[in-house]
Scaffold this motif. Structure first.
Motif, PDB file in Angstrom:
ATOM      1  N   TRP A  45       0.973  -1.657   0.313  1.00 43.53           N
ATOM      2  CA  TRP A  45       0.182  -0.522   0.044  1.00 43.53           C
ATOM      3  C   TRP A  45       0.550   1.257   0.149  1.00 43.53           C
ATOM      4  O   TRP A  45       0.748   2.251  -0.941  1.00 43.53           O
ATOM      5  N   LEU A  46       2.191   1.096   0.714  1.00 42.26           N
ATOM      6  CA  LEU A  46       2.811   2.182   1.136  1.00 42.26           C
ATOM      7  C   LEU A  46       3.828   2.280  -0.496  1.00 42.26           C
ATOM      8  O   LEU A  46       3.125   4.103  -0.840  1.00 42.26           O
ATOM      9  N   LYS A  47       3.747   1.807  -1.185  1.00 41.43           N
ATOM     10  CA  LYS A  47       4.338   1.835  -2.435  1.00 41.43           C
ATOM     11  C   LYS A  47       3.634   2.259  -3.842  1.00 41.43           C
ATOM     12  O   LYS A  47       3.816   3.879  -4.706  1.00 41.43           O
ATOM     13  N   LEU A  48       2.406   1.997  -3.300  1.00 38.80           N
ATOM     14  CA  LEU A  48       0.705   2.354  -3.917  1.00 38.80           C
ATOM     15  C   LEU A  48       0.305   3.899  -4.064  1.00 38.80           C
ATOM     16  O   LEU A  48       0.066   4.724  -4.305  1.00 38.80           O
ATOM     17  N   VAL A  49       1.143   4.708  -2.543  1.00 33.52           N
ATOM     18  CA  VAL A  49       1.106   5.493  -2.438  1.00 33.52           C
ATOM     19  C   VAL A  49       1.632   6.613  -2.955  1.00 33.52           C
ATOM     20  O   VAL A  49       1.903   7.699  -3.205  1.00 33.52           O
ATOM     21  N   ALA A  50       2.647   5.711  -2.991  1.00 33.64           N
ATOM     22  CA  ALA A  50       3.804   7.086  -3.203  1.00 33.64           C
ATOM     23  C   ALA A  50       3.907   6.906  -5.398  1.00 33.64           C
ATOM     24  O   ALA A  50       4.993   8.029  -5.491  1.00 33.64           O
ATOM     25  N   LYS A  51       3.025   5.593  -5.856  1.00 30.83           N
ATOM     26  CA  LYS A  51       2.902   6.126  -7.064  1.00 30.83           C
ATOM     27  C   LYS A  51       1.997   7.261  -7.179  1.00 30.83           C
ATOM     28  O   LYS A  51       1.711   7.367  -8.792  1.00 30.83           O
ATOM     29  N   LEU A  52       1.255   7.997  -6.652  1.00 34.31           N
ATOM     30  CA  LEU A  52       0.005   9.371  -6.772  1.00 34.31           C
ATOM     31  C   LEU A  52       0.750  10.363  -7.355  1.00 34.31           C
ATOM     32  O   LEU A  52       1.699  10.690  -6.794  1.00 34.31           O
ATOM     33  N   PRO A  53       0.741  10.624  -8.574  1.00 29.35           N
ATOM     34  CA  PRO A  53       1.226  12.180  -9.307  1.00 29.35           C
ATOM     35  C   PRO A  53       1.400  13.227  -8.333  1.00 29.35           C
ATOM     36  O   PRO A  53       0.017  13.013  -7.926  1.00 29.35           O
ATOM     37  N   ALA A  54       2.069  14.047  -8.479  1.00 26.36           N
ATOM     38  CA  ALA A  54       2.316  14.736  -7.506  1.00 26.36           C
ATOM     39  C   ALA A  54       1.058  15.863  -8.659  1.00 26.36           C
ATOM     40  O   ALA A  54       1.154  15.987  -9.856  1.00 26.36           O
ATOM     41  N   ALA A  71     -11.506  18.188 -11.153  1.00 31.07           N
ATOM     42  CA  ALA A  71     -10.720  18.507 -12.665  1.00 31.07           C
ATOM     43  C   ALA A  71      -9.810  18.634 -13.339  1.00 31.07           C
ATOM     44  O   ALA A  71      -9.924  17.945 -14.155  1.00 31.07           O
ATOM     45  N   THR A  72     -10.064  19.762 -13.738  1.00 22.50           N
ATOM     46  CA  THR A  72      -9.905  21.193 -14.556  1.00 22.50           C
ATOM     47  C   THR A  72      -8.013  20.878 -14.145  1.00 22.50           C
ATOM     48  O   THR A  72      -7.156  21.144 -15.179  1.00 22.50           O
ATOM     49  N   ASP A  73      -7.831  20.629 -12.993  1.00 23.38           N
ATOM     50  CA  ASP A  73      -6.456  21.180 -12.769  1.00 23.38           C
ATOM     51  C   ASP A  73      -5.702  20.174 -12.969  1.00 23.38           C
ATOM     52  O   ASP A  73      -3.807  19.787 -13.550  1.00 23.38           O
ATOM     53  N   ILE A  74      -5.936  18.976 -13.751  1.00 25.32           N
ATOM     54  CA  ILE A  74      -5.191  17.755 -14.210  1.00 25.32           C
ATOM     55  C   ILE A  74      -5.673  17.599 -15.377  1.00 25.32           C
ATOM     56  O   ILE A  74      -6.623  17.690 -15.798  1.00 25.32           O
ATOM     57  N   ASP A  75      -4.865  16.129 -16.205  1.00 31.61           N
ATOM     58  CA  ASP A  75      -5.627  15.492 -17.201  1.00 31.61           C
ATOM     59  C   ASP A  75      -6.491  13.966 -17.675  1.00 31.61           C
ATOM     60  O   ASP A  75      -6.512  14.516 -16.729  1.00 31.61           O
ATOM     61  N   THR A  76      -6.281  13.601 -18.259  1.00 41.78           N
ATOM     62  CA  THR A  76      -7.986  12.925 -18.341  1.00 41.78           C
ATOM     63  C   THR A  76      -7.172  11.445 -17.799  1.00 41.78           C
ATOM     64  O   THR A  76      -7.514  10.787 -16.314  1.00 41.78           O
ATOM     65  N   TYR A  77      -5.947  11.760 -18.246  1.00 38.81           N
ATOM     66  CA  TYR A  77      -4.921  10.752 -17.923  1.00 38.81           C
ATOM     67  C   TYR A  77      -4.760  10.638 -16.405  1.00 38.81           C
ATOM     68  O   TYR A  77      -5.092   8.961 -15.854  1.00 38.81           O
ATOM     69  N   THR A  78      -4.352  11.399 -15.860  1.00 36.95           N
ATOM     70  CA  THR A  78      -4.069  11.855 -14.850  1.00 36.95           C
ATOM     71  C   THR A  78      -4.892  11.492 -13.770  1.00 36.95           C
ATOM     72  O   THR A  78      -4.860  10.167 -12.610  1.00 36.95           O
ATOM     73  N   PRO A  96     -17.340  11.579   2.604  1.00 34.06           N
ATOM     74  CA  PRO A  96     -16.898  12.210   0.946  1.00 34.06           C
ATOM     75  C   PRO A  96     -15.290  12.231   0.533  1.00 34.06           C
ATOM     76  O   PRO A  96     -15.254  13.731   1.553  1.00 34.06           O
ATOM     77  N   TYR A  97     -14.932  12.347   0.256  1.00 34.67           N
ATOM     78  CA  TYR A  97     -13.202  13.632  -0.573  1.00 34.67           C
ATOM     79  C   TYR A  97     -14.105  13.163  -1.649  1.00 34.67           C
ATOM     80  O   TYR A  97     -14.622  12.229  -2.219  1.00 34.67           O
ATOM     81  N   HIS A  98     -13.121  14.203  -2.086  1.00 30.06           N
ATOM     82  CA  HIS A  98     -13.576  15.199  -3.729  1.00 30.06           C
ATOM     83  C   HIS A  98     -12.186  15.528  -4.356  1.00 30.06           C
ATOM     84  O   HIS A  98     -11.636  16.025  -3.716  1.00 30.06           O
ATOM     85  N   VAL A  99     -11.432  14.736  -5.169  1.00 34.36           N
ATOM     86  CA  VAL A  99      -9.637  15.085  -5.402  1.00 34.36           C
ATOM     87  C   VAL A  99      -9.727  15.024  -6.725  1.00 34.36           C
ATOM     88  O   VAL A  99     -10.326  13.944  -7.985  1.00 34.36           O
ATOM     89  N   HIS A 100      -9.698  16.224  -6.913  1.00 32.69           N
ATOM     90  CA  HIS A 100      -9.348  16.952  -8.600  1.00 32.69           C
ATOM     91  C   HIS A 100     -10.404  15.885  -9.214  1.00 32.69           C
ATOM     92  O   HIS A 100     -10.572  15.575 -10.252  1.00 32.69           O
ATOM     93  N   GLN A 169      -1.249  13.495   0.602  1.00 31.99           N
ATOM     94  CA  GLN A 169      -0.587  13.023  -0.662  1.00 31.99           C
ATOM     95  C   GLN A 169      -0.709  14.295  -1.149  1.00 31.99           C
ATOM     96  O   GLN A 169       0.046  15.078  -1.442  1.00 31.99           O
ATOM     97  N   PHE A 170      -1.893  14.838  -1.581  1.00 32.56           N
ATOM     98  CA  PHE A 170      -2.739  15.293  -3.016  1.00 32.56           C
ATOM     99  C   PHE A 170      -2.914  17.100  -1.758  1.00 32.56           C
ATOM    100  O   PHE A 170      -2.698  18.040  -2.285  1.00 32.56           O
ATOM    101  N   ILE A 171      -3.077  17.048  -0.384  1.00 34.06           N
ATOM    102  CA  ILE A 171      -2.355  18.241   0.122  1.00 34.06           C
ATOM    103  C   ILE A 171      -0.965  19.120   0.700  1.00 34.06           C
ATOM    104  O   ILE A 171      -0.889  20.120   0.951  1.00 34.06           O
ATOM    105  N   GLY A 172      -0.042  17.882   1.101  1.00 36.00           N
ATOM    106  CA  GLY A 172       1.282  18.447   1.415  1.00 36.00           C
ATOM    107  C   GLY A 172       1.257  18.833   2.626  1.00 36.00           C
ATOM    108  O   GLY A 172       0.804  18.415   4.203  1.00 36.00           O
TER     109      GLY A 172
END
Length: 325
Positions: A45-54, A71-78, A96-100, A169-172
């Motif tokens: 799980w830790l390795k997967l967290v590390a794979k979350l894109p900046a 959603a407009t902060d990132i592209d569809t692939y990301t 709930p959470y809302h992330v990009h 990871q997305f908040i810093g």
């Protein structure tokens, strides 16, 4: 990743703050936890967290929700990459959470609980707060949104820690921390302005000891926010369920709200008040695409939703506010 790396930002914040005495025990406890108690999936799980894109979030909202960017902060692939990784950490129970633009539709509408609790809180701005049994940390972010200076959640469930780390990871950098501890492992800090315990009391074999443990974390005059299952009745009413309650095995004592006030007063709490009571609805707790297991509707009598499938009263929750005298 070592324990010191995982919890470095927490230790650093504690060092020069009003909770610095926690460092007398905490680093050793986290080292022992890291050495002995890791879930078989934790390193993966830790390795997967590390794979979350900046990403760079265009905005944050912790006041009215837990929303990170758009959603407009990132592209569809990301966006698809992020959603795929977050789904590796299912089931998501508290949110709930809302992330990009990704809506993590959790089993519980924890935002509804927060709206019931919020009007009765002492102001959190600038305060040190503790959430005992914090789940994935949803309410920690709402406490931060109310201006708390230091927010600490404890919960021994390692998947919840991973879910918290994934969101952070997305908040810093933020003064919001999750520690994989149970309340029984905590030294009596006596320093928090507010201690929350929401959805924990009925899981404890000795509820009076648990309430005393919560009290030992509060400064004098600090506020306890207790949310738990209750039953109807007078000051002497306490239900002890059989092997299961709503299919949960680890449910012990369900007092009436009036009995719970007596318990708190006997332990020396003051200004004890029941500020909310409500029956849990199947809209507030339900299966979703992010939590596909059985949920509340499966634990109620299909012929009489006022009862559990075991015949006990259906879940009713109360919020009690009390102060440490």
């Amino acid at each position: 990743m070592s324990a010191s790396e995982l919890f470095h930002s927490c230790y650093k914040e504690l060092l020069n703050g009003p909770l610095s005495h926690w460092l007398n025990t905490l680093p050793r406890q986290m080292d022992e936890w890291h050495s002995n108690a890791l879930h078989g999936e934790f390193k993966k799980w830790l390795k997967l967290v590390a794979k979350l894109p900046a990403t760079e979030a265009s905005a944050f909202d912790f006041k009215a929700s837990v929303t990170i960017g758009a959603a407009t902060d990132i592209d569809t692939y990301t966006q698809k990459q992020i959603e795929g990784l977050l789904r590796q950490f299912m089931p998501w129970r508290k949110g709930p959470y809302h992330v990009h633009g990704i809506h993590i539709d959790t089993e519980w509408r924890s935002d509804w609980k927060w709206e019931r609790v919020l009007p009765h809180l002492a102001p959190l701005a600038g305060k040190q707060v503790l959430d005992v049994g914090c789940g994935s940390g949803y309410h920690l972010w709402r406490m931060y949104g109310e201006g708390a200076a230091g927010v600490y959640g404890i919960d021994p469930t390692q998947l919840f820690l991973i879910q918290f780390l994934a969101i952070k990871q997305f908040i810093g950098q933020a003064p919001v921390h999750f520690l994989p501890l149970g309340i029984e492992q905590m030294q009596p800090l006596g320093a928090f302005d507010t201690v929350f315990s929401m959805g924990v009391l009925y899981h404890r074999r000795d509820p009076m000891e648990f309430l005393q443990q919560l009290k030992s974390q509060l400064r004098k005059g600090g506020q306890l926010v207790l949310e738990t299952l209750v039953v109807d009745g007078d000051e002497q009413t306490v239900l002890m369920a059989g092997e299961r309650y709503a299919q949960m095995r680890n449910v012990w004592f369900l007092p009436s709200s009036k009995a719970l006030l007596v318990w708190l007063q006997r332990l020396g709490f003051t200004d004890c008040q029941v500020v909310d009571e409500c029956v849990t609805s199947t809209e507030e707790q339900r299966a979703t695409g992010w939590m596909t297991n059985h949920s509340l509707v499966d634990f109620l009598d299909p012929e009489d939703l006022s009862k559990t499938i075991e015949g006990y009263p259906a879940p009713k929750r109360a919020v009690i506010i009390a102060n440490k005298g």
